[in-house]
Design an enzyme around this catalytic site. Sequence first.
Site, short mmCIF file in Angstrom:
data_model
loop_
_atom_site.label_atom_id
_atom_site.label_comp_id
_atom_site.label_asym_id
_atom_site.label_seq_id
_atom_site.Cartn_x
_atom_site.Cartn_y
_atom_site.Cartn_z
N VAL A 62 7.09 -32.72 17.95
CA VAL A 62 8.55 -32.68 17.96
C VAL A 62 9.04 -32.85 19.38
O VAL A 62 8.58 -32.16 20.30
CB VAL A 62 9.07 -31.33 17.38
CG1 VAL A 62 10.59 -31.26 17.50
CG2 VAL A 62 8.65 -31.18 15.93
N ALA A 107 9.22 -30.59 24.37
CA ALA A 107 8.51 -31.04 23.17
C ALA A 107 7.48 -29.99 22.79
O ALA A 107 7.23 -29.05 23.54
CB ALA A 107 7.80 -32.37 23.45
N LYS A 108 6.90 -30.10 21.64
CA LYS A 108 5.80 -29.24 21.22
C LYS A 108 5.08 -29.93 20.08
O LYS A 108 5.67 -30.75 19.37
CB LYS A 108 6.33 -27.89 20.75
CG LYS A 108 5.33 -26.76 20.86
CD LYS A 108 5.25 -26.23 22.27
CE LYS A 108 4.31 -25.08 22.42
NZ LYS A 108 4.38 -24.48 23.76
N GLY A 109 3.81 -29.60 19.90
CA GLY A 109 3.07 -30.21 18.80
C GLY A 109 2.01 -29.28 18.30
O GLY A 109 1.73 -28.24 18.91
N ASP A 148 -2.16 -25.37 24.56
CA ASP A 148 -1.46 -24.19 24.05
C ASP A 148 -2.49 -23.38 23.27
O ASP A 148 -3.69 -23.51 23.52
CB ASP A 148 -0.27 -24.64 23.18
CG ASP A 148 0.76 -23.54 22.98
OD1 ASP A 148 1.63 -23.37 23.86
OD2 ASP A 148 0.70 -22.84 21.97
#
Length: 418
Positions: A62, A107-109, A148
């Site tokens: 995202v 962003a992050k995924g 992460d």
Amino acid sequence: MQEYLQDKTFLMAQKQLDNVAEAMNLDSSVHARLRYPRKSLIVSVPIRLDNGRTKVFTGYRVQHDMTLGPSKGGIRFHHHVTLGEVTALAMWMTWKCALLNLPYGGAKGGVCCYPEEMSTNEMERVARRYTTEILSIIGPEKDIPAPDMYTNEQTMAWIMDTYSNFMGYAVPGVVTGKPVSVGGTRGRIEATGQGVAITVKRALNKLSPDLNSPTVAIQGFGNVGSVTAKHLYGMGLKVVAVSDVHGAIRNPKGLDIPKLFDYMKDSGTVVGFEGSEKIDGMALLEEDVDVLVPAAVAGVITEKNADRIKARIIAEGANGPLSTEADRILLDKGTLIIPGILANAGGVVVSYFEWVQDTQHLFWSEEEVVEKLSFLMNQAFDEVYDLYDRKGVDLRTAAMMIGVGRVAEAKTVRGLYP
Ligand code: NAD
């Protein structure tokens, strides 16, 4: 399709934005644009397991915002990964990057999987196939992933290798948090915990400059918690309690942190450390200390235990350790809460340094990295503290007002395309 719109964590992130927008009288058009992610990609990640069977996982990436530059944020492998949670974390990354004056959006995924049950080979296949599926939207100028939960330097090396093979040449700048041997930076592993320690020290200097040997309790003794403990111990604070997933230990006279690191190497846990008393994991949060650092998982302080927290300062090492209700209860008690978008920003700051070094093909010494990290963390802390002082808002609101304000200003001058 729009499941994230109902997700609890996403709704919390959106509500925080709404509250701050109201407090700062944000332009309604900019506010409306910031409430949703710019791009969300859902992918299937099929891999062959070691037993020969095929399993299909779901992956997400995202990108919340790209106004100030490429988007930036971690990738987590965990069975709790959902589109809603990833979207909320992407939004928080936008405010964090803007607050620290980094030329990035958020962003992050993640991939929804059980990393504890997977072999290294299976993890590699997940990382490589996931990268292939999101390849068209990442890149040094587009979106730059980082480690992460349950992803690390090795995962980043696999992502970098997969991306580079598609391009036909080495592209170190596609990820940060890589090993130094493939374009990683010195100081990245320590960066988040070191940043937490810098903000705690700054807060103590503001609140109680004359306090002799302040006491601290730290929940979680992984990357963030252990490095925070090491640096606070080095700064002369007394670390009286720490914990990990196996339990918590305390010693009111102060734990010898270098010896605890040695003990951890053999035992794999803090529990059983010589001279310490074992206590309940959740009881650590209620220790009578000057500083509490939750550095493990989200949602550990809620309306159920907030009124029993005695620390005068809480520094959020983890992302989202306090619920909105807990925030309110603790603020009413006068607790100073250093929000995660400030306290744990050291990781993304040094990730930015890594990307700059990759882009310039010029690498810095560890001293240079630490000096620049300290400068940016202290500068951001002072800006937030100054707004808190002048406007009478809490530190979380002040930090968000600065972050949201910078993105909003850039959006306004760039205008709305077409
Ligand atoms: P990690 O996996 O290295 O360490 C997590 C630690 O928490 C371990 O010691 C584990 O035993 C402990 N733990 C897990 N559940 C616990 C529980 N219920 N009670 C007590 N301890 C528990 O992870 P990390 O990289 O240190 O990340 C910790 C938090 O910080 C996460 O919320 C992460 O999103 C956040 N964070 C990490 C970074 C980074 O650069 N690593 C940056 C920003 C934010």
